[in-house]
Design a protein around this motif. Structure first.
Motif, mmCIF file in Angstrom:
data_model
loop_
_atom_site.group_PDB
_atom_site.id
_atom_site.type_symbol
_atom_site.label_atom_id
_atom_site.label_comp_id
_atom_site.label_asym_id
_atom_site.label_seq_id
_atom_site.Cartn_x
_atom_site.Cartn_y
_atom_site.Cartn_z
ATOM 1 N N THR A 110 41.167 7.276 -34.884
ATOM 2 C CA THR A 110 39.305 6.372 -35.535
ATOM 3 C C THR A 110 38.831 6.203 -33.889
ATOM 4 O O THR A 110 37.808 6.700 -33.506
ATOM 5 C CB THR A 110 39.678 4.656 -35.908
ATOM 6 O OG1 THR A 110 40.880 4.137 -34.685
ATOM 7 C CG2 THR A 110 40.151 4.972 -37.183
ATOM 8 N N PHE A 142 39.449 9.256 -31.423
ATOM 9 C CA PHE A 142 39.384 10.278 -31.816
ATOM 10 C C PHE A 142 38.072 10.536 -32.643
ATOM 11 O O PHE A 142 37.391 11.488 -32.123
ATOM 12 C CB PHE A 142 40.790 11.555 -31.787
ATOM 13 C CG PHE A 142 40.594 12.858 -32.039
ATOM 14 C CD1 PHE A 142 39.998 13.592 -30.589
ATOM 15 C CD2 PHE A 142 39.888 13.751 -32.914
ATOM 16 C CE1 PHE A 142 39.350 14.499 -30.435
ATOM 17 C CE2 PHE A 142 39.355 15.191 -32.697
ATOM 18 C CZ PHE A 142 38.883 15.312 -31.569
ATOM 19 N N LEU A 143 38.696 10.377 -34.022
ATOM 20 C CA LEU A 143 36.503 10.130 -34.544
ATOM 21 C C LEU A 143 35.751 9.739 -33.679
ATOM 22 O O LEU A 143 34.358 10.399 -33.548
ATOM 23 C CB LEU A 143 36.969 9.388 -35.841
ATOM 24 C CG LEU A 143 35.809 9.463 -37.040
ATOM 25 C CD1 LEU A 143 35.664 10.671 -37.235
ATOM 26 C CD2 LEU A 143 36.002 9.119 -37.692
ATOM 27 N N HIS A 144 35.607 8.334 -33.172
ATOM 28 C CA HIS A 144 34.380 7.621 -33.039
ATOM 29 C C HIS A 144 33.728 8.181 -31.230
ATOM 30 O O HIS A 144 32.758 7.820 -31.081
ATOM 31 C CB HIS A 144 34.857 6.453 -32.862
ATOM 32 C CG HIS A 144 34.592 5.903 -34.867
ATOM 33 N ND1 HIS A 144 33.615 5.635 -35.231
ATOM 34 C CD2 HIS A 144 35.836 5.592 -35.412
ATOM 35 C CE1 HIS A 144 33.601 4.871 -36.436
ATOM 36 N NE2 HIS A 144 34.910 4.985 -36.334
ATOM 37 N N GLU A 145 35.466 8.273 -30.444
ATOM 38 C CA GLU A 145 34.583 8.301 -28.873
ATOM 39 C C GLU A 145 35.466 9.350 -28.697
ATOM 40 O O GLU A 145 35.089 9.865 -27.329
ATOM 41 C CB GLU A 145 35.709 6.994 -28.749
ATOM 42 C CG GLU A 145 35.248 5.984 -29.162
ATOM 43 C CD GLU A 145 35.988 4.981 -28.202
ATOM 44 O OE1 GLU A 145 35.977 5.231 -27.507
ATOM 45 O OE2 GLU A 145 36.168 3.993 -28.975
ATOM 46 N N SER A 146 36.263 10.651 -29.454
ATOM 47 C CA SER A 146 36.214 11.781 -28.810
ATOM 48 C C SER A 146 37.705 11.756 -28.027
ATOM 49 O O SER A 146 37.476 12.574 -26.918
ATOM 50 C CB SER A 146 35.399 12.145 -28.760
ATOM 51 O OG SER A 146 34.145 12.994 -29.104
ATOM 52 N N ILE A 147 38.453 10.630 -27.415
ATOM 53 C CA ILE A 147 39.034 10.426 -26.856
ATOM 54 C C ILE A 147 40.354 10.784 -27.069
ATOM 55 O O ILE A 147 41.065 10.169 -28.329
ATOM 56 C CB ILE A 147 39.359 8.731 -26.047
ATOM 57 C CG1 ILE A 147 37.190 9.273 -25.515
ATOM 58 C CG2 ILE A 147 40.898 8.763 -25.360
ATOM 59 C CD1 ILE A 147 37.036 6.985 -24.976
ATOM 60 N N ASN A 148 41.424 11.808 -26.519
ATOM 61 C CA ASN A 148 42.547 12.252 -27.651
ATOM 62 C C ASN A 148 43.757 11.568 -26.950
ATOM 63 O O ASN A 148 44.145 11.117 -25.925
ATOM 64 C CB ASN A 148 42.642 13.332 -27.116
ATOM 65 C CG ASN A 148 44.570 14.109 -28.060
ATOM 66 O OD1 ASN A 148 45.145 13.216 -28.380
ATOM 67 N ND2 ASN A 148 44.779 15.368 -28.127
#
Length: 327
Positions: A49, A51-57
């Protein structure tokens, strides 16, 4: 839901998503979660979630991963129990079709195709192609998005007619069936115009275990058919690549675990470690026949000397480390 709880916590702390903040959050959550594997489960949901909302891996947060691994030491996830081949045969032969036909079909397709509970639930009548001597089943909608195809066949002189069982259930479908789902509610030898839910399909294996009077029947879950399939293949000597293709696994880790847990492999290792191989076949070459470890036995060898019609039969008894030279 997990993501919203995390962001609400961040809002109270007036912090943005970072490795330090995630570490603090999971340390706090660790004190509240009861199950040992829940922390990893929460991390997995946050990973997707965030990664989906904030593009943080967050999988690249090494300190966070190290913390999770330390907390996971000694934890062994519960695995669904598996059926043995004898237990499968016993159920398929002895259980009455009037009561357990849907159970039998689920077992046959689930084990033959290493099917997950969701895959059995989503299986439709259009996914099945009857070729008379065998049946082809296609699984299009899978967890890993890898389409799989498997077959159901009969074998001569075998007590179980797998094709008859599957065909019998399909023929009982109501002519006015509104759904294409394969598994429809089955009672008293008849199929009803009602789709069997995922929960019911997941509970079929435990009902079979109860019928067979197996211990801890509750441990036979919707994943038991898939694990049984992989276990039976591993015990037959199928390698990791073969298991990955059969079950549609992208990672080798799961497939390797079945090979490692294979009783056949463990027995082979035990035999090599604990026992002398006194019955190993003796080697034969064109010019030299060497026999070792043949004491107190009688063996017959055929020697091909690479000339036409020159097969030689040799009987050997009470031989130990013998060498024969042919000229």
């Amino acid at each position: 839901m997990t993501y919203q709880i995390f962001k609400k916590w961040c809002g109270v702390k007036n912090k943005n998503t970072s490795e330090k903040i995630l570490l603090a959050y999971l340390v706090e959550r660790n004190g509240k979660l009861k199950a040992a594997g829940s922390l990893w489960a929460e991390y997995s949901m946050l990973k997707a979630t965030i990664f989906l909302h904030e593009s943080i891996n967050i999988s690249k947060f090494s300190t966070l991963i190290a913390f999770l691994k330390r907390k996971n030491v000694g934890y062994k996830p519960k695995k669904a129990s598996v059926f043995t081949k004898d237990e499968m045969f016993k159920f398929l032969i002895e259980a009455l079709d009037e009561l357990f036909l849907i159970h039998k079909v689920a077992m046959i397709l689930g084990v033959a195709g290493a099917c997950r509970r969701e895959e059995l639930y989503k299986m439709t009548i259009k996914d099945i192609e009857d070729r008379e001597s065998f049946i082809i089943i296609t699984i299009s909608n899978t967890k890993t998005n890898i389409q799989r195809t498997f077959t159901v066949i009969n074998k001569k002189n075998e007590k179980i007619n797998y094709l008859r069982i599957v065909r019998k259930y399909i023929k009982l479908r109501p002519n006015n069936a509104k759904s294409l789902h394969l598994f429809l509610n089955y009672r008293n030898g008849k199929c009803k115009n009602q789709v069997v839910g995922k929960g019911t399909i997941g509970a079929l294996s435990s009902k079979m275990a109860e019928y067979l009077k197996l211990e801890n029947a509750v441990n036979y879950t919707g994943h038991s058919f898939r694990r049984t399939s992989a276990t039976l293949l591993a015990n037959k000597g199928v390698d990791v690549l073969g298991l990955k293709r059969h079950g549609g696994w992208k990672s080798s880790t799961v497939a390797e675990s079945y090979v490692e847990d294979s009783l056949q492999n463990k027995n082979q290792f035990a035999e090599k470690i604990l026992h002398d191989d006194n019955e190993s076949p003796c080697s034969v070459s064109d010019n030299i026949l060497q026999s070792s470890a043949c004491a107190s036995t009688s063996r017959t060898f055929s020697v091909d000397t690479n000339t036409e019609k020159s097969n030689i039969s040799i009987s050997i008894s009470s031989c130990n480390n013998c060498t024969f030279n042919f000229k």
